[in-house]
Write a protein that holds these residues in place. Structure first.
Motif, PDB file in Angstrom:
ATOM      1  N   UNK A 152       0.965  -1.200  -0.063  1.00 22.67           N
ATOM      2  CA  UNK A 152      -0.051  -0.276  -0.047  1.00 22.67           C
ATOM      3  C   UNK A 152       0.801   1.322  -0.051  1.00 22.67           C
ATOM      4  N   UNK A 153       0.761   1.797  -1.181  1.00 19.08           N
ATOM      5  CA  UNK A 153       1.592   3.085  -1.371  1.00 19.08           C
ATOM      6  C   UNK A 153       0.866   4.363  -1.848  1.00 19.08           C
ATOM      7  N   UNK A 154       1.266   5.509  -1.694  1.00 18.25           N
ATOM      8  CA  UNK A 154       0.600   6.657  -2.288  1.00 18.25           C
ATOM      9  C   UNK A 154       1.583   7.275  -3.253  1.00 18.25           C
ATOM     10  N   UNK A 155       1.352   7.784  -4.450  1.00 16.96           N
ATOM     11  CA  UNK A 155       2.539   8.167  -5.265  1.00 16.96           C
ATOM     12  C   UNK A 155       2.200   9.786  -5.574  1.00 16.96           C
ATOM     13  N   UNK A 156       3.319  10.461  -5.684  1.00 16.59           N
ATOM     14  CA  UNK A 156       3.392  11.781  -6.437  1.00 16.59           C
ATOM     15  C   UNK A 156       4.123  11.690  -7.408  1.00 16.59           C
ATOM     16  N   UNK A 157       3.827  12.535  -8.435  1.00 13.90           N
ATOM     17  CA  UNK A 157       4.971  12.427  -9.706  1.00 13.90           C
ATOM     18  C   UNK A 157       5.514  13.900  -9.989  1.00 13.90           C
ATOM     19  N   UNK A 158       6.768  13.789 -10.793  1.00 16.35           N
ATOM     20  CA  UNK A 158       7.535  15.024 -10.765  1.00 16.35           C
ATOM     21  C   UNK A 158       6.979  15.321 -12.217  1.00 16.35           C
ATOM     22  N   UNK A 159       6.398  14.657 -13.096  1.00  9.46           N
ATOM     23  CA  UNK A 159       6.037  15.028 -14.501  1.00  9.46           C
ATOM     24  C   UNK A 159       4.832  14.558 -15.038  1.00  9.46           C
ATOM     25  N   UNK A 160       4.168  15.155 -16.056  1.00 11.38           N
ATOM     26  CA  UNK A 160       3.124  14.344 -16.647  1.00 11.38           C
ATOM     27  C   UNK A 160       3.407  13.043 -17.547  1.00 11.38           C
ATOM     28  N   UNK A 185      18.112  16.629 -15.339  1.00 10.63           N
ATOM     29  CA  UNK A 185      17.133  17.436 -16.164  1.00 10.63           C
ATOM     30  C   UNK A 185      17.171  17.145 -17.569  1.00 10.63           C
ATOM     31  N   UNK A 186      17.978  16.251 -18.169  1.00  9.63           N
ATOM     32  CA  UNK A 186      17.662  15.900 -19.535  1.00  9.63           C
ATOM     33  C   UNK A 186      16.369  15.757 -19.931  1.00  9.63           C
ATOM     34  N   UNK A 187      15.391  14.841 -19.098  1.00 11.46           N
ATOM     35  CA  UNK A 187      14.136  15.044 -19.288  1.00 11.46           C
ATOM     36  C   UNK A 187      13.165  16.065 -19.130  1.00 11.46           C
ATOM     37  N   UNK A 188      13.754  17.278 -18.665  1.00 10.74           N
ATOM     38  CA  UNK A 188      13.127  18.350 -18.873  1.00 10.74           C
ATOM     39  C   UNK A 188      12.251  18.591 -17.235  1.00 10.74           C
ATOM     40  N   UNK A 189      12.465  17.667 -16.312  1.00  2.68           N
ATOM     41  CA  UNK A 189      11.596  17.831 -15.160  1.00  2.68           C
ATOM     42  C   UNK A 189      12.306  18.377 -13.778  1.00  2.68           C
ATOM     43  N   UNK A 190      13.474  19.141 -14.216  1.00  2.00           N
ATOM     44  CA  UNK A 190      14.385  19.305 -13.172  1.00  2.00           C
ATOM     45  C   UNK A 190      13.618  20.082 -11.919  1.00  2.00           C
ATOM     46  N   UNK A 191      12.675  21.061 -12.307  1.00  2.00           N
ATOM     47  CA  UNK A 191      12.227  22.093 -11.294  1.00  2.00           C
ATOM     48  C   UNK A 191      11.188  21.243 -10.259  1.00  2.00           C
ATOM     49  N   UNK A 192      10.498  20.073 -10.656  1.00  2.00           N
ATOM     50  CA  UNK A 192       9.708  19.591  -9.808  1.00  2.00           C
ATOM     51  C   UNK A 192      10.683  18.446  -9.371  1.00  2.00           C
ATOM     52  N   UNK A 193      11.619  17.883 -10.005  1.00  2.00           N
ATOM     53  CA  UNK A 193      12.314  16.936  -9.330  1.00  2.00           C
ATOM     54  C   UNK A 193      13.079  17.491  -8.157  1.00  2.00           C
ATOM     55  N   UNK A 194      13.515  18.713  -8.220  1.00  2.00           N
ATOM     56  CA  UNK A 194      14.292  19.256  -7.128  1.00  2.00           C
ATOM     57  C   UNK A 194      13.261  19.461  -5.922  1.00  2.00           C
ATOM     58  N   UNK A 195      12.131  20.124  -6.270  1.00  2.00           N
ATOM     59  CA  UNK A 195      11.228  20.382  -5.466  1.00  2.00           C
ATOM     60  C   UNK A 195      10.947  19.076  -4.315  1.00  2.00           C
ATOM     61  N   UNK A 224       8.080  23.387 -20.588  1.00  4.80           N
ATOM     62  CA  UNK A 224       8.080  22.322 -19.437  1.00  4.80           C
ATOM     63  C   UNK A 224       6.784  22.239 -18.918  1.00  4.80           C
ATOM     64  N   UNK A 225       6.526  21.197 -18.020  1.00  2.00           N
ATOM     65  CA  UNK A 225       5.313  20.828 -17.526  1.00  2.00           C
ATOM     66  C   UNK A 225       4.756  22.402 -16.705  1.00  2.00           C
ATOM     67  N   UNK A 226       5.537  23.088 -16.208  1.00  2.94           N
ATOM     68  CA  UNK A 226       5.303  24.389 -15.678  1.00  2.94           C
ATOM     69  C   UNK A 226       5.059  25.503 -16.351  1.00  2.94           C
TER      70      UNK A 226
END
Ligand code: 5RP
Length: 237
Positions: free
Chosen positions: A49-57, A98-108, A170-172
């Protein structure tokens, strides 16, 4: 020459095997994370049982297709663990991402997660960061001036990522650029300098975030623990 695809999968599966019941889990972005998600989904089907949050669409799409339980970050009060990939990892576990472009959410997510695990293939280990393209997320407003300032700072070429002849968003909703950096002997210092440029939202320099790096050469996995625990750092970052 290693089998990078197999190495990514082994490293990511070893990282996801550390997830335990009841965790709030942050998912990074990229082919490594994606290679490990089917194993995580299999564990969920078996009762984890887990709950996930994601860094990108992008990760949302894959996680949802595998039936992983996803929620919005702003609906939860803690993140227990983060599993992500990286583009380069130095001996002190400073990274370029960040090559995948999700660096801001990944760092958050890395800044709030209790335990941060990065899974990589062994060829991403470098003696010193750099001699590569460093991702940067930019505010679209005045972006040409921001790019010029980054170019002056690093003294080298900066390219804005494009899609269909226009800057890629980006997603942002921001723009993404990559600066050709030489050897980055002091990543924390370069990070501070770049972040001080108005219009720079985030850089792909991740210093002091990795608690554990799991490395695979496609045959076996090895762990590289950060010798300085989060607790000793006063919880930050
Ligand atoms: C995305 C990232 C990725 O973690 C990084 O680019 C590694 O990607 P991959 O696992 O596809 O090699 O930082 O923003």
């Amino acid at each position: 020459m290693i089998d990078a695809e197999r190495a990514k999968r082994l490293a990511a599966e070893a990282a996801f095997d550390r997830v335990t019941d009841g965790m709030y889990l942050a998912l990074g972005t990229g082919s490594t994370v994606e290679a490990g998600l089917p194993r995580l989904a299999a564990r969920v089907r078996e009762g984890l049982r887990i709950t996930c949050v994601s860094s990108s669409e992008r990760t949302v799409r894959m996680a949802a297709s595998l039936g992983l339980p996803l929620v919005d970050l702003d609906t939860i009060e803690r993140v227990d663990m983060l599993v992500d990939g990286a583009d380069q990892v130095a001996p002190d576990l400073a990274m370029i991402k960040g090559r995948g472009g999700a660096l801001t959410r990944e760092k958050k997510l890395a800044s709030i997660a209790g335990h941060r695990i990065y899974a990589i293939d062994s060829e991403k280990q470098v003696p010193v960061l750099g001699n590569t393209w460093l991702p940067v997320e930019l505010l679209p407003y005045g972006w040409r001036f921001t790019v010029a300032a980054i170019r002056r700072t690093i003294g080298a070429e900066v390219r804005v990522r494009e899609q269909d002849g226009a800057p890629l968003r980006s997603d942002n909703g921001n723009y993404l650029a990559d600066g050709r950096v030489g050897t980055v002997a002091e990543p924390a210092r370069l990070e501070r300098t770049l972040r001080a440029i108005p219009g720079v939202i985030e850089t792909g320099l991740f210093v002091g975030f990795a608690d554990l790096v799991i490395v695979s050469d496609g045959t076996s996995t090895a762990e590289r623990q950060n010798p300085v625990s989060r607790l000793e750092r006063g919880g930050a970052p």
